[in-house]
Design a protein around this motif. Structure first.
Motif, PDB file in Angstrom:
ATOM      1  N   MET A   1       0.842  -1.204   0.000  1.00 29.86           N
ATOM      2  CA  MET A   1       0.000   0.000   0.000  1.00 29.86           C
ATOM      3  C   MET A   1       0.876   1.252   0.000  1.00 29.86           C
ATOM      4  SD  MET A   1      -2.674   1.290   2.935  1.00 29.86           S
ATOM      5  CE  MET A   1      -1.357   1.876   3.998  1.00 29.86           C
ATOM      6  N   GLN A   2       0.557   2.215  -0.869  1.00 25.25           N
ATOM      7  CA  GLN A   2       1.276   3.483  -0.880  1.00 25.25           C
ATOM      8  C   GLN A   2       0.900   4.269   0.374  1.00 25.25           C
ATOM      9  OE1 GLN A   2       3.654   4.479  -2.830  1.00 25.25           O
ATOM     10  NE2 GLN A   2       3.862   6.503  -1.927  1.00 25.25           N
ATOM     11  N   LYS A   3       1.887   4.588   1.191  1.00 28.00           N
ATOM     12  CA  LYS A   3       1.602   5.213   2.487  1.00 28.00           C
ATOM     13  C   LYS A   3       1.427   6.725   2.395  1.00 28.00           C
ATOM     14  CE  LYS A   3       3.840   1.756   5.460  1.00 28.00           C
ATOM     15  NZ  LYS A   3       4.067   0.718   4.471  1.00 28.00           N
ATOM     16  N   TYR A   4       1.916   7.330   1.309  1.00 28.70           N
ATOM     17  CA  TYR A   4       1.852   8.784   1.224  1.00 28.70           C
ATOM     18  C   TYR A   4       1.956   9.231  -0.226  1.00 28.70           C
ATOM     19  CZ  TYR A   4       6.877   8.400   0.490  1.00 28.70           C
ATOM     20  OH  TYR A   4       8.106   8.072  -0.026  1.00 28.70           O
ATOM     21  N   SER A   5       1.588  10.494  -0.451  1.00 27.67           N
ATOM     22  CA  SER A   5       1.823  11.123  -1.754  1.00 27.67           C
ATOM     23  C   SER A   5       2.597  12.413  -1.497  1.00 27.67           C
ATOM     24  CB  SER A   5       0.491  11.431  -2.450  1.00 27.67           C
ATOM     25  OG  SER A   5      -0.275  12.313  -1.648  1.00 27.67           O
ATOM     26  N   VAL A   6       3.373  12.826  -2.488  1.00 25.63           N
ATOM     27  CA  VAL A   6       4.155  14.059  -2.353  1.00 25.63           C
ATOM     28  C   VAL A   6       3.742  15.013  -3.468  1.00 25.63           C
ATOM     29  CG1 VAL A   6       6.458  15.075  -2.252  1.00 25.63           C
ATOM     30  CG2 VAL A   6       6.103  12.753  -1.411  1.00 25.63           C
ATOM     31  N   ASN A   7       3.353  16.217  -3.077  1.00 27.72           N
ATOM     32  CA  ASN A   7       2.920  17.203  -4.071  1.00 27.72           C
ATOM     33  C   ASN A   7       3.490  18.574  -3.726  1.00 27.72           C
ATOM     34  OD1 ASN A   7       0.905  15.626  -5.720  1.00 27.72           O
ATOM     35  ND2 ASN A   7       0.060  15.312  -3.674  1.00 27.72           N
ATOM     36  N   GLN A   8       3.621  19.405  -4.754  1.00 28.38           N
ATOM     37  CA  GLN A   8       4.012  20.796  -4.562  1.00 28.38           C
ATOM     38  C   GLN A   8       2.758  21.662  -4.637  1.00 28.38           C
ATOM     39  OE1 GLN A   8       7.134  22.179  -4.152  1.00 28.38           O
ATOM     40  NE2 GLN A   8       8.286  20.265  -4.244  1.00 28.38           N
TER      41      GLN A   8
ATOM     42  N   ILE B   1       4.049  18.079   6.539  1.00 31.71           N
ATOM     43  CA  ILE B   1       3.439  16.751   6.504  1.00 31.71           C
ATOM     44  C   ILE B   1       2.006  16.860   6.999  1.00 31.71           C
ATOM     45  CG2 ILE B   1       3.640  14.343   7.228  1.00 31.71           C
ATOM     46  CD1 ILE B   1       6.530  14.888   8.001  1.00 31.71           C
ATOM     47  N   ALA B   2       1.086  16.370   6.190  1.00 30.19           N
ATOM     48  CA  ALA B   2      -0.322  16.368   6.575  1.00 30.19           C
ATOM     49  C   ALA B   2      -0.827  14.928   6.586  1.00 30.19           C
ATOM     50  CB  ALA B   2      -1.149  17.206   5.604  1.00 30.19           C
ATOM     51  N   TRP B   3      -1.719  14.664   7.494  1.00 30.81           N
ATOM     52  CA  TRP B   3      -2.346  13.341   7.592  1.00 30.81           C
ATOM     53  C   TRP B   3      -3.839  13.544   7.388  1.00 30.81           C
ATOM     54  CZ3 TRP B   3      -2.959  10.312  12.825  1.00 30.81           C
ATOM     55  CH2 TRP B   3      -3.431   9.018  12.560  1.00 30.81           C
ATOM     56  N   ARG B   4      -4.351  13.035   6.274  1.00 35.14           N
ATOM     57  CA  ARG B   4      -5.755  13.301   5.975  1.00 35.14           C
ATOM     58  C   ARG B   4      -6.655  12.419   6.822  1.00 35.14           C
ATOM     59  NH1 ARG B   4      -9.846  12.314   2.406  1.00 35.14           N
ATOM     60  NH2 ARG B   4      -8.791  10.747   1.143  1.00 35.14           N
ATOM     61  N   ASN B   5      -7.620  13.057   7.473  1.00 35.49           N
ATOM     62  CA  ASN B   5      -8.607  12.289   8.221  1.00 35.49           C
ATOM     63  C   ASN B   5      -9.412  11.436   7.253  1.00 35.49           C
ATOM     64  OD1 ASN B   5      -8.098  13.133  10.840  1.00 35.49           O
ATOM     65  ND2 ASN B   5      -9.310  14.987  10.605  1.00 35.49           N
TER      66      ASN B   5
ATOM     67  N   ILE C   1       3.846  16.462   2.049  1.00 34.12           N
ATOM     68  CA  ILE C   1       3.773  15.009   2.105  1.00 34.12           C
ATOM     69  C   ILE C   1       2.444  14.680   2.759  1.00 34.12           C
ATOM     70  CG2 ILE C   1       4.796  12.920   3.094  1.00 34.12           C
ATOM     71  CD1 ILE C   1       7.490  14.482   3.126  1.00 34.12           C
ATOM     72  N   GLU C   2       1.550  14.048   2.014  1.00 34.95           N
ATOM     73  CA  GLU C   2       0.216  13.748   2.539  1.00 34.95           C
ATOM     74  C   GLU C   2       0.125  12.258   2.845  1.00 34.95           C
ATOM     75  OE1 GLU C   2      -4.422  14.395   1.207  1.00 34.95           O
ATOM     76  OE2 GLU C   2      -2.881  15.729   0.411  1.00 34.95           O
ATOM     77  N   LEU C   3      -0.048  11.940   4.121  1.00 29.71           N
ATOM     78  CA  LEU C   3      -0.106  10.553   4.561  1.00 29.71           C
ATOM     79  C   LEU C   3      -1.509   9.992   4.348  1.00 29.71           C
ATOM     80  CD1 LEU C   3       1.921  10.849   7.901  1.00 29.71           C
ATOM     81  CD2 LEU C   3       2.765  10.446   5.593  1.00 29.71           C
ATOM     82  N   ALA C   4      -1.559   8.724   4.003  1.00 28.26           N
ATOM     83  CA  ALA C   4      -2.840   8.078   3.708  1.00 28.26           C
ATOM     84  C   ALA C   4      -3.721   8.028   4.951  1.00 28.26           C
ATOM     85  CB  ALA C   4      -2.593   6.666   3.189  1.00 28.26           C
ATOM     86  N   PRO C   5      -5.028   8.235   4.819  1.00 30.24           N
ATOM     87  CA  PRO C   5      -5.923   8.274   5.979  1.00 30.24           C
ATOM     88  C   PRO C   5      -6.020   6.946   6.716  1.00 30.24           C
ATOM     89  CG  PRO C   5      -7.182   8.379   3.929  1.00 30.24           C
ATOM     90  CD  PRO C   5      -5.748   8.537   3.565  1.00 30.24           C
ATOM     91  N   GLU C   6      -5.787   5.828   6.002  1.00 26.13           N
ATOM     92  CA  GLU C   6      -5.972   4.523   6.653  1.00 26.13           C
ATOM     93  C   GLU C   6      -4.763   4.074   7.471  1.00 26.13           C
ATOM     94  OE1 GLU C   6      -5.144   4.091   2.200  1.00 26.13           O
ATOM     95  OE2 GLU C   6      -6.548   5.165   3.483  1.00 26.13           O
ATOM     96  N   LEU C   7      -3.693   4.867   7.489  1.00 24.54           N
ATOM     97  CA  LEU C   7      -2.515   4.498   8.286  1.00 24.54           C
ATOM     98  C   LEU C   7      -2.844   4.562   9.773  1.00 24.54           C
ATOM     99  CD1 LEU C   7       0.369   6.469   6.506  1.00 24.54           C
ATOM    100  CD2 LEU C   7      -0.205   4.056   6.262  1.00 24.54           C
ATOM    101  N   ASP C   8      -2.258   3.636  10.542  1.00 24.35           N
ATOM    102  CA  ASP C   8      -2.443   3.722  11.993  1.00 24.35           C
ATOM    103  C   ASP C   8      -1.411   4.679  12.579  1.00 24.35           C
ATOM    104  OD1 ASP C   8       0.018   2.328  12.314  1.00 24.35           O
ATOM    105  OD2 ASP C   8      -1.006   0.402  12.220  1.00 24.35           O
ATOM    106  N   ILE C   9      -1.638   5.037  13.837  1.00 23.05           N
ATOM    107  CA  ILE C   9      -0.776   6.039  14.482  1.00 23.05           C
ATOM    108  C   ILE C   9       0.676   5.591  14.542  1.00 23.05           C
ATOM    109  CG2 ILE C   9      -0.223   6.967  16.774  1.00 23.05           C
ATOM    110  CD1 ILE C   9      -3.012   7.705  17.146  1.00 23.05           C
ATOM    111  N   GLU C  10       0.885   4.300  14.802  1.00 16.92           N
ATOM    112  CA  GLU C  10       2.260   3.808  14.923  1.00 16.92           C
ATOM    113  C   GLU C  10       3.036   4.044  13.628  1.00 16.92           C
ATOM    114  OE1 GLU C  10      -0.431   2.176  15.963  1.00 16.92           O
ATOM    115  OE2 GLU C  10      -0.063   2.178  18.137  1.00 16.92           O
ATOM    116  N   THR C  11       2.382   3.786  12.482  1.00 13.95           N
ATOM    117  CA  THR C  11       3.040   3.994  11.183  1.00 13.95           C
ATOM    118  C   THR C  11       3.280   5.477  10.936  1.00 13.95           C
ATOM    119  OG1 THR C  11       1.854   2.058  10.351  1.00 13.95           O
ATOM    120  CG2 THR C  11       2.894   3.479   8.718  1.00 13.95           C
TER     121      THR C  11
END
Length: 596
Positions: free
Chosen positions: A1-8, A56-60, A181-191
């Motif tokens: 699973m791709q854990k994040y995307s990177v955008n400008q 770094i953002a983590w999308r809800n 760097i936008e982290l995937a919403p389904e990631l758990d806190i530990e990741t």
């Protein structure tokens, strides 16, 4: 699973997202801690075209609404909060909350001739070569043409092309890109935590509580921003009661809330036995209300997580916020808080220096709140809380990472009578082998902050014991008034006989003693200074101590767990003395525990 995307993204896009609420700035690393000069330097870097790093953002996750439709989750900023807050302050002119929780504006001035930024100050305000506040250039109310004309009207001798070029570069700052760097919403806190640590070169570590606080603050629909303030403000007030006036002066909206009314008792409170951090408050409120111990579960529940269907539902989020608010109200309630502290003090823990494990204190408060909620008799609650606190300190139950133990314990407490669970723990961990062998071995240490020594001192406080060789001064007085710990076998005497620091600083050689008594004891071997004390009792001269009879003297030795054999001891007997005293200390702690 791709854990994040990177955008400008353009800075103006990021700022628009902040304004619209699509990006939540939850103050995850506490309030804005940059000083104004760092904001100035950030603007200069952007002006010069230097990179300013990634945010770094983590999308809800998307949440299912009551009507079945989906609501797209916000982006929660978990790194870059200081930079983005600096941009909103300098470019948009927004207020920031500084490290003293004051609402302030940071104004950055720009000199287009020298192409230099500076923090606005009185001298700059008098100098017409400066644009006094760069927000004027970004507000959209003034065109570049008018900005240049107005400036040249004040400074007619300056080259127009130079000024136009400088102001053009200034305004184009918002067109500069910033990496997200936008982290995937389904990631758990530990990741997410692991990714954060690997990306963040400053070595900042975010705790589970940081993520929970960010989640709380970002949910304005469920009053999370107000709840977040309540948690932060209570913890700050507990340490600095004078902060009460700052809240009234600087946060008038919050001052109208029920939360503020319920914590206002802190304005005259100077007790420092339990000064909780936001981490402590969150753990206690969450664990006592949700019967769970892992804060990652709290983040999931506040996001609306349905653990069975693995989907996210708005109703679960709403219910979770209501439960957490109840937990926070219970924590900050004056009656609950003061009654809990009274119980802790009644166990002999009268000073914060006697409690090294904040987690033991946290779980003792959880026990108090849970048993109160379950309607347990108040006298039984007092005994249970005292015993659990001492048991968890003696066994190091919550040392290291406490989450799994919190989770296990709260589930047990919720499922069976507390007395039954406590008895199980005592049978398993506080057997005769513990009191007679394990605890005396644990007392074989030179660490004065040892939890076992602290429990021993608490047992002395609870018994109203007097200091060593003191007629009237209590151990509790010596602890409260910052009295000194002294050596029964004097330190100089042991050093002169070749013993090293670990040997002469054994806690079995420590005792609370008045300094004036210690001076009279000096560096004499025990059998010599005890001879002096015997003589003073016979002659009634009180040269060393206020003790006036042999019975008083023997009682004093007993309450301080000093073996009578010490009166005939010299350097050759030191190790035997330590063994004897450890056994007496362990027995006193056992009797104390059973009396709780």
């Amino acid at each position: 699973m791709q854990k994040y995307s990177v955008n400008q993204h353009l800075i103006e896009t990021i700022l628009a997202w902040v304004n619209s609420g699509e990006i939540a700035i939850p103050e995850i690393q506490r309030p804005f801690v940059w000083d104004s000069s760092k904001v100035r330097d950030l603007m200069d870097s952007l002006y010069q075209g230097y990179p300013i790093g990634y945010v770094i953002a983590w999308r809800n996750p998307n949440v299912k609404l009551k009507d079945g439709s989906l609501s797209e989750g916000k982006k929660v900023l978990i790194d870059g909060q200081q930079r983005v807050t600096a941009l909103t302050a300098a470019i948009l002119g927004q207020y920031v909350i500084n490290k003293n929780y004051q609402r302030i504006k940071i104004k950055i001035a720009f000199n287009p001739i020298e192409e230099r930024f500076e923090v606005q100050n009185p001298a700059i305000l008098k100098d017409k070569v400066w644009l006094h506040d760069i927000t004027d250039a970004f507000s959209g109310k003034i065109s570049l043409l008018k900005l240049v004309r107005d400036y040249l009207a004040l400074n007619p001798d300056i080259d127009e092309d130079l000024i136009e070029n400088s102001f053009s570069r200034l305004i184009s700052i918002v067109k500069k890109p910033i990496g997200m760097i936008e982290l995937a919403p389904e990631l758990d806190i530990e990741t997410v935590t692991e990714i954060f640590i690997r990306i963040n070169s400053k070595g900042v570590v975010l705790s589970q509580a940081d993520f929970a606080m960010s989640k709380i603050a970002s949910d304005t629909e469920n009053g999370g921003n107000e709840l977040r303030k309540a948690i932060d403000y209570f913890c700050h007030l507990a340490i600095s009661p004078e902060f009460y006036k700052q809240i009234i002066d600087n946060d008038k909206e919050f001052a109208k809330t029920d939360f503020f009314q319920k914590m206002s008792w802190l304005k005259t409170e100077n007790e420092d036995l339990y000064d909780p951090s936001y981490n402590d408050l969150l753990r206690v409120a969450f664990t006592s209300q949700f019967n769970r111990g892992r804060l990652s579960d709290l983040v999931s529940l506040l996001s609306g997580r349905n653990f069975e269907t693995r989907s996210y539902e708005t109703e679960i989020a709403e219910q979770s916020f209501l439960k957490l608010k109840t937990g926070v109200y219970n924590f900050i309630n004056e009656t609950n808080f003061k009654r809990f502290l009274m119980i802790v003090k009644s166990a002999g823990f009268i000073s914060p220096k006697l409690i090294r494990s904040q987690n033991a204190l946290n779980f003792a408060y959880i026990v108090y709140l849970k048993l109160k909620e379950l309607g347990v008799n108040s006298v039984a609650i007092e005994s249970y809380v005292r015993k659990w606190l001492v048991y968890s300190i003696l066994t190091g139950r919550y040392s290291g990472s406490p989450e799994s133990t919190f989770d296990f314990d709260i589930k047990q407490i919720s499922q069976k009578p507390f007395g039954e669970y406590l008895q199980e723990k005592e049978d398993g961990e506080l057997s005769d082998a513990f009191w007679n062998a394990s605890l005396p071995q644990s007392l074989d240490t030179s660490v004065a902050s040892s939890p076992y020594f602290h429990v021993f001192l608490a047992s002395q406080v609870k018994a109203n014991d007097r200091g060593f060789l003191s007629k009237d001064v209590l151990v509790s007085d010596l602890i409260s008034l910052r009295g000194d710990i002294h050596h029964l076998f004097p330190k100089d005497y042991l050093k002169k006989n070749g013993l090293d620091r670990r040997q002469y600083n054994q806690i079995a050689n420590y005792v609370y003693m008045q300094s004036e008594v210690n001076i009279k004891v000096g560096n004499k071997p025990p059998k010599d200074y005890f001879e002096l004390i015997k003589t003073q009792i016979q002659d009634d001269n009180r040269l060393v101590s206020g003790l006036s009879s042999e019975q008083e003297f023997l009682d004093n030795l007993k309450m301080n767990c000093v073996p009578t054999e010490i009166m005939e001891m010299s350097i050759d007997d030191y190790q035997d003395f330590l063994t004897l005293r450890r056994k007496l200390m362990a027995q006193k702690i056992k009797n104390y525990y059973n009396s709780l």
